[in-house]
Design a protein around this motif. Structure first.
Motif, PDB file in Angstrom:
ATOM      1  N   GLY A 151      42.264  41.634  35.764  1.00  0.00           N
ATOM      2  CA  GLY A 151      43.513  40.879  35.885  1.00  0.00           C
ATOM      3  C   GLY A 151      44.506  41.580  36.797  1.00  0.00           C
ATOM      4  O   GLY A 151      45.174  40.941  37.620  1.00  0.00           O
TER       5      GLY A 151
ATOM      6  N   THR B 121      40.407  34.775  37.209  1.00  0.00           N
ATOM      7  CA  THR B 121      40.394  35.487  35.934  1.00  0.00           C
ATOM      8  C   THR B 121      39.677  34.671  34.863  1.00  0.00           C
ATOM      9  O   THR B 121      38.927  35.220  34.048  1.00  0.00           O
ATOM     10  CB  THR B 121      41.829  35.841  35.497  1.00  0.00           C
ATOM     11  N   LEU B 122      39.865  33.364  34.880  1.00  0.00           N
ATOM     12  CA  LEU B 122      39.186  32.502  33.911  1.00  0.00           C
ATOM     13  C   LEU B 122      37.670  32.606  34.055  1.00  0.00           C
ATOM     14  O   LEU B 122      36.949  32.739  33.062  1.00  0.00           O
ATOM     15  CB  LEU B 122      39.635  31.048  34.076  1.00  0.00           C
TER      16      LEU B 122
ATOM     17  N   THR C  26      31.758  42.540  36.739  1.00  0.00           N
ATOM     18  CA  THR C  26      33.126  42.846  37.171  1.00  0.00           C
ATOM     19  C   THR C  26      33.173  43.077  38.678  1.00  0.00           C
ATOM     20  O   THR C  26      34.044  42.537  39.372  1.00  0.00           O
ATOM     21  CB  THR C  26      33.672  44.077  36.422  1.00  0.00           C
TER      22      THR C  26
ATOM     23  N   ASP D  78      33.115  37.269  28.463  1.00  0.00           N
ATOM     24  CA  ASP D  78      33.646  37.110  27.107  1.00  0.00           C
ATOM     25  C   ASP D  78      32.820  37.818  26.044  1.00  0.00           C
ATOM     26  O   ASP D  78      33.352  38.520  25.203  1.00  0.00           O
ATOM     27  CB  ASP D  78      33.780  35.626  26.767  1.00  0.00           C
TER      28      ASP D  78
ATOM     29  N   ILE E 274      38.518  43.855  31.293  1.00  0.00           N
ATOM     30  CA  ILE E 274      39.083  42.560  31.681  1.00  0.00           C
ATOM     31  C   ILE E 274      40.515  42.727  32.185  1.00  0.00           C
ATOM     32  O   ILE E 274      40.916  42.104  33.166  1.00  0.00           O
ATOM     33  CB  ILE E 274      38.990  41.561  30.512  1.00  0.00           C
TER      34      ILE E 274
ATOM     35  N   ASP F  42      34.995  44.528  27.102  1.00  0.00           N
ATOM     36  CA  ASP F  42      36.141  44.860  26.275  1.00  0.00           C
ATOM     37  C   ASP F  42      37.426  44.566  27.035  1.00  0.00           C
ATOM     38  O   ASP F  42      37.414  44.308  28.238  1.00  0.00           O
ATOM     39  CB  ASP F  42      36.077  46.325  25.853  1.00  0.00           C
ATOM     40  N   ALA F  43      38.517  44.626  26.346  1.00  0.00           N
ATOM     41  CA  ALA F  43      39.806  44.245  26.915  1.00  0.00           C
ATOM     42  C   ALA F  43      40.211  45.111  28.100  1.00  0.00           C
ATOM     43  O   ALA F  43      40.809  44.610  29.053  1.00  0.00           O
ATOM     44  CB  ALA F  43      40.883  44.294  25.831  1.00  0.00           C
TER      45      ALA F  43
ATOM     46  N   ILE G 235      35.903  35.092  35.263  1.00  0.00           N
ATOM     47  CA  ILE G 235      35.468  36.405  34.769  1.00  0.00           C
ATOM     48  C   ILE G 235      35.535  36.460  33.247  1.00  0.00           C
ATOM     49  O   ILE G 235      34.632  36.982  32.591  1.00  0.00           O
ATOM     50  CB  ILE G 235      36.304  37.533  35.404  1.00  0.00           C
ATOM     51  N   LEU G 236      36.592  35.912  32.669  1.00  0.00           N
ATOM     52  CA  LEU G 236      36.701  35.909  31.204  1.00  0.00           C
ATOM     53  C   LEU G 236      35.574  35.116  30.556  1.00  0.00           C
ATOM     54  O   LEU G 236      35.022  35.530  29.537  1.00  0.00           O
ATOM     55  CB  LEU G 236      38.050  35.339  30.771  1.00  0.00           C
ATOM     56  N   ILE G 237      35.229  33.999  31.145  1.00  0.00           N
ATOM     57  CA  ILE G 237      34.138  33.183  30.596  1.00  0.00           C
ATOM     58  C   ILE G 237      32.820  33.944  30.680  1.00  0.00           C
ATOM     59  O   ILE G 237      32.062  34.005  29.719  1.00  0.00           O
ATOM     60  CB  ILE G 237      34.053  31.823  31.322  1.00  0.00           C
TER      61      ILE G 237
END
Length: 169
Positions: A48, A28-29, A147, A36, A44, A40-41, A31-33
């Motif tokens: 998760g 997840t980290l 994604t 970012d 993400i 959008d949330a 993908i978030l990086i």
């Protein structure tokens, strides 16, 4: 009393629980990086949720690559189609009365994604959330590809480590 709140499997398999939670954190980290600045949330959050399914239930059918990747491909394809239809409708007829067109077509994407996933036996609930997120924000090819690549990476990690992973749920 406190022990009654803790899963007995955890007490016997602490290392595996922490390993699998760490894998979910790492995936997840990454993908978030990467996402970012562009995601959008909702997109993400769907990743998760997929991470949870794949790494907390690695031996269950719900975490099979066919479902995770197939369902996500369906959700992404439907989101792209819904976004294109939304743009065409708004272009031809103007604003949709009573409701924001993104909301209308986001709901449409969830329903069609669900239908196609159950018909094709690729059910993956987070993929419906992915479809919704991609439509609500306006379909972004980069977000969709990153994604999907993240999900491919997640399924590869699961496949490589499956013999060391256990169902936590």
């Amino acid at each position: 009393m406190i022990l009654a709140l803790i899963d007995e499997k955890f007490l016997k398999n602490r290392k595996r629980y922490f390993l699998q939670a760490s894998l979910a954190f790492g995936a997840t980290l990454v993908i978030l990086i990467v996402l970012d600045a562009v995601a959008d949330a909702a997109v993400i959050a769907s990743f998760g949720a997929s991470s949870f399914i794949v790494l907390a239930m690695p031996h269950q059918e719900v975490s099979a690559a066919r479902r995770v990747l197939g369902g996500s491909l369906i959700g992404t394809g439907v989101a792209f189609s819904a976004d294109m239809i939304q743009k065409a409708v708004v272009s031809l007829f103007g604003k949709v009365p009573l409701v924001d067109s993104a909301i209308l077509f986001g709901a449409f994407a969830v329903g069609i994604s669900m239908l196609l996933m159950v018909v094709s036996n690729t059910e993956h609930p987070p993929a419906a959330g992915l479809a919704l997120g991609l439509v609500l924000e306006g379909f972004d090819f980069t977000v969709a590809v990153v994604t999907l690549l993240g999900l491919v990476l997640l399924t590869i990690v699961k496949r490589l480590l499956k013999k060391y992973l256990m169902d936590l749920v």
